[in-house]
Design an enzyme around this catalytic site. Sequence first.
Site, short mmCIF file in Angstrom:
data_model
loop_
_atom_site.label_atom_id
_atom_site.label_comp_id
_atom_site.label_asym_id
_atom_site.label_seq_id
_atom_site.Cartn_x
_atom_site.Cartn_y
_atom_site.Cartn_z
N GLY A 251 0.81 -1.21 0.00
CA GLY A 251 0.00 0.00 0.00
C GLY A 251 0.85 1.26 0.00
N ASP A 252 1.94 1.24 0.75
CA ASP A 252 2.85 2.38 0.78
C ASP A 252 3.46 2.62 -0.60
OD1 ASP A 252 2.38 1.98 3.52
OD2 ASP A 252 4.19 0.76 3.71
#
Length: 306
Positions: A251-252
């Site tokens: 997600g980052d």
Amino acid sequence: MIYTITVNPSIDYVLQLKNLNTGEVNRTSNDVKLPGGKGINVSRILKELKLDSTALGFVGGATGSMFEELLSQHNLKTSFTKVKEDTRINVKINAVDQNEETEINGAGPQISESEKKTFMDNLNTIGDGDIVIMAGSLCKNLNSDFYLDIAKKIQKNGAEFVIDTTGQALLDTLPLHPLVVKPNHHELADLFNVTFKDEQEIITYARKLLEQGAKHALVSMAGDGALLVTKDKAYKANAPKGTVINSVGAGDSMIAGFSGTFMDTKDPIESFHIGAACGSATAFSQDIATKEKIDEVYKQITITEL
């Protein structure tokens, strides 16, 4: 300049074994120690994309020194605030035959008022044309409005901000118009206390984030791909084929790919395409994805307007 803020960074001790048997002695087949934290992951992906960033956050103690030593291998620009207590250690256990990931995350250090003030004072150099990406959990004694205080401060100086957190801490920042927010579909459902029946409902509730002030909403859906929702349109990125090795940082990586590309191009669709490629490429890697892996995955992704 892009600034990433990791309030509560960590040493991520990633263990791989065939099966995890609780209550017994387990032996690993592989292990690795990585500099962890959502903002750190963002900075590392930006580096792969040849985009400059400065990583900010709190580090302290013997583990803080080890964290900085691990991070130095990646040649990132940093400006950490030193604190008295130790940087945390997170344990990630990947049981391959069981196809399960287990995480045990440390709480992190207590941050004193003087340490907090030093950190906030360091934000004074951030201004017009900059983007600040805030990501991850807070240290245990910081109030839930800490991100909100940062957003107000840097916005007053003319900078944009991105926030990747959940719950009330996310909702409180929306009136300040974050460039992009990125809940996964479970986190989005929890924000509004609903259960999604189909993709259209996910889009409907993602748009509520825009109605409350966000400029773009990214919603990751694991094996079902991802969505980009703008004020009047919605787009879907398919999930490319590959073996998920370690979802930590995926997600980052998506946030990094989107934010960095958008700062450079102002094109939300291409930013989404690169963001989706970065997210999946990291999921298919033991560590944060390399540029080579991102380029490979990019070719497998198609962006479709819904």
